[in-house]
Design an enzyme around this catalytic site. Structure first.
Site, PDB file in Angstrom:
ATOM      1  N   TYR A   1       4.051  -5.071  -4.807  1.00  0.00           N
ATOM      2  CA  TYR A   1       3.339  -5.153  -3.748  1.00  0.00           C
ATOM      3  C   TYR A   1       4.211  -5.053  -2.794  1.00  0.00           C
ATOM      4  O   TYR A   1       4.324  -6.582  -2.482  1.00  0.00           O
ATOM      5  CB  TYR A   1       1.422  -5.447  -3.051  1.00  0.00           C
ATOM      6  CG  TYR A   1       1.306  -4.991  -2.130  1.00  0.00           C
ATOM      7  CD1 TYR A   1       0.736  -3.557  -1.670  1.00  0.00           C
ATOM      8  CD2 TYR A   1       1.710  -6.119  -0.598  1.00  0.00           C
ATOM      9  CE1 TYR A   1       0.421  -3.148  -0.674  1.00  0.00           C
ATOM     10  CE2 TYR A   1       0.659  -5.136   0.282  1.00  0.00           C
ATOM     11  CZ  TYR A   1       0.404  -3.970   1.008  1.00  0.00           C
ATOM     12  OH  TYR A   1       0.074  -4.162   1.821  1.00  0.00           O
TER      13      TYR A   1
ATOM     14  N   TYR B   1      -1.660   4.796  -2.398  1.00  0.00           N
ATOM     15  CA  TYR B   1      -1.687   3.667  -2.095  1.00  0.00           C
ATOM     16  C   TYR B   1      -2.737   3.111  -2.076  1.00  0.00           C
ATOM     17  O   TYR B   1      -3.459   2.716  -1.863  1.00  0.00           O
ATOM     18  CB  TYR B   1      -1.366   3.832  -0.247  1.00  0.00           C
ATOM     19  CG  TYR B   1      -1.314   2.749   0.310  1.00  0.00           C
ATOM     20  CD1 TYR B   1       0.533   2.637   0.411  1.00  0.00           C
ATOM     21  CD2 TYR B   1      -1.246   1.412   0.596  1.00  0.00           C
ATOM     22  CE1 TYR B   1       1.404   0.910   0.983  1.00  0.00           C
ATOM     23  CE2 TYR B   1      -1.488   0.080   1.443  1.00  0.00           C
ATOM     24  CZ  TYR B   1      -0.260   0.203   1.319  1.00  0.00           C
ATOM     25  OH  TYR B   1      -0.087  -1.312   1.900  1.00  0.00           O
TER      26      TYR B   1
END
Length: 383
Positions: A336, A286
């Protein structure tokens, strides 16, 4: 009963990614879910389980009606934004393994590029944790992670060059991925070092993209997966992590603020796995901010405490390096969407269909957001 290899991801789907898409979030969610079901060769009427994020605004009822699901016997939502991505798959795996459902869909739809930022909602500006940060200027996630990054630099000697190594690896992979927003936009060290600050020491290229888009995946039992058209990608281990006395992204009350939720999730993840960090072929880590990658490298056991920065040196994160990461470009350079694209890219790697394929990849770590209550998956194609 164990989750180990009992379920598999058999379908993935996504919409295009862009700064601005015309369709609303519900329509984008439907398109991603239908694409994932088509990929799995499963009819919508067979779906009986759903999982998404508490921040997902397309609810189960609307999605079920629009796509045409059957009776739902399990549905859940995971909290904490980017920390919830892998948890959605873990919830479905648990439901299917325990007999509560047979076909599960996880999804995330978001218009972060053209929509409002969560922290701009003045009616919820000061929930209790934020009373300790926002009055002092930490208004955005970038501000909180900037402070954590500064402490990491101070204590362990991490540098902006280490952060650049992360940004460059993600951009290089995006340059191989036609679906990535940054597909045709290479990054150089000079561009990185001279870019504007977002929240010092984080510059423009240390921050993820603001993206419109949606993604989904389909989870079924190991037995059912054998009848699906694509290579099954087994959920080998899954974990969530919320450390004691956690406080948002700043970790104020922990004895050590740099020991974040990744450390808690990792202990459970590896405890239930048949392989170790040294056996991971590729990782999708991440990357809402570059600094989260070295912190995660340490938390998940790829290097010792304080060595996350130096781990990035010498092309370690590139294809052919010690640990290729974010091979579609990640949140920094593909899109994203709260980390869900990392799950789908992990599946592509283990199917052998990535645009930046790691040769013979058989194991993949996928992580959710470090800095918030988090989750992680270990995926494998080994039967």
């Amino acid at each position: 009963m164990t989750l180990k290899d009992a379920t598999a991801i058999v379908g993935i789907g996504r919409t295009p990614f862009a700064k601005q898409l015309a369709e609303d979030e519900r329509t984008l969610a439907c398109r991603a879910v239908v694409a994932a079901l088509d990929d799995a060769g499963i009819a919508p009427g067979e779906v009986d389980a759903l999982a998404s994020y508490t921040m997902e605004e397309t609810d189960e009822v609307e999605l079920a009606k629009a796509v045409g699901f059957g009776d739902l016997t399990f549905f859940s939502k995971a909290g904490y934004g980017g920390g919830g991505s892998c948890a959605t798959v873990a919830h479905l795996a648990a439901a299917i393994t325990s007999g509560q459902a047979t076909v599960g869909v996880a999804w995330r739809s978001r218009k972060r590029g053209s929509g409002p930022r969560p922290w701009t909602n003045t009616s919820v500006q000061l929930p209790t944790p934020a009373q300790w940060t926002r009055p002092f200027g930490l208004l955005r996630p970038a501000d909180e992670i900037a402070m954590l990054t500064r402490r990491y630099m101070h204590e362990y000697g991490a540098t902006r060059d280490h952060l650049f190594n992360v940004a460059l690896a993600c951009r290089n992979r995006a340059n191989q991925n036609p679906a990535a927003i940054m597909y045709d936009r290479p990054l150089t060290r000079e561009m990185y070092m001279t870019s504007r600050w977002i929240s010092e020491p984080l510059c423009l290229f240390d921050n993820c993209l603001e993206t419109d888009g949606a993604l989904a995946c389909v989870v079924v039992s190991r037995e059912r997966a054998r009848d699906c058209p694509n290579t099954p990608v087994y959920v080998h281990s899954a974990a969530q992590g919320l450390p004691a006395q956690h406080h948002g992204m700043v970790n104020y009350w922990n004895d050590d603020p740099l020991t974040g939720p990744a450390w808690t999730a990792a202990r459970h993840l590896w405890k239930n796995a048949d392989f170790t960090p040294q056996d991971v072929d590729v990782a999708q880590i991440y990357d809402a901010f570059t600094a989260l990658v070295p912190l995660s490298l340490e938390g998940y056991g790829f290097c010792e405490r304080g060595e996350g920065g130096s781990f990035t040196e010498g092309g370690a994160l590139e294809i052919g390096g010690r640990l290729p990461i974010n091979t579609a470009g990640g949140g920094l350079s593909e899109a994203y969407v709260h980390g869900f694209n990392l799950i789908d890219e992990g599946v592509r790697q283990l199917r052998g269909t990535s645009t930046a394929q790691v040769p013979d990849a058989a194991t993949c770590l996928v992580t959710a957001g470090e800095g918030v209550p988090t989750s992680a998956l270990l995926l494998t194609n080994r039967s």
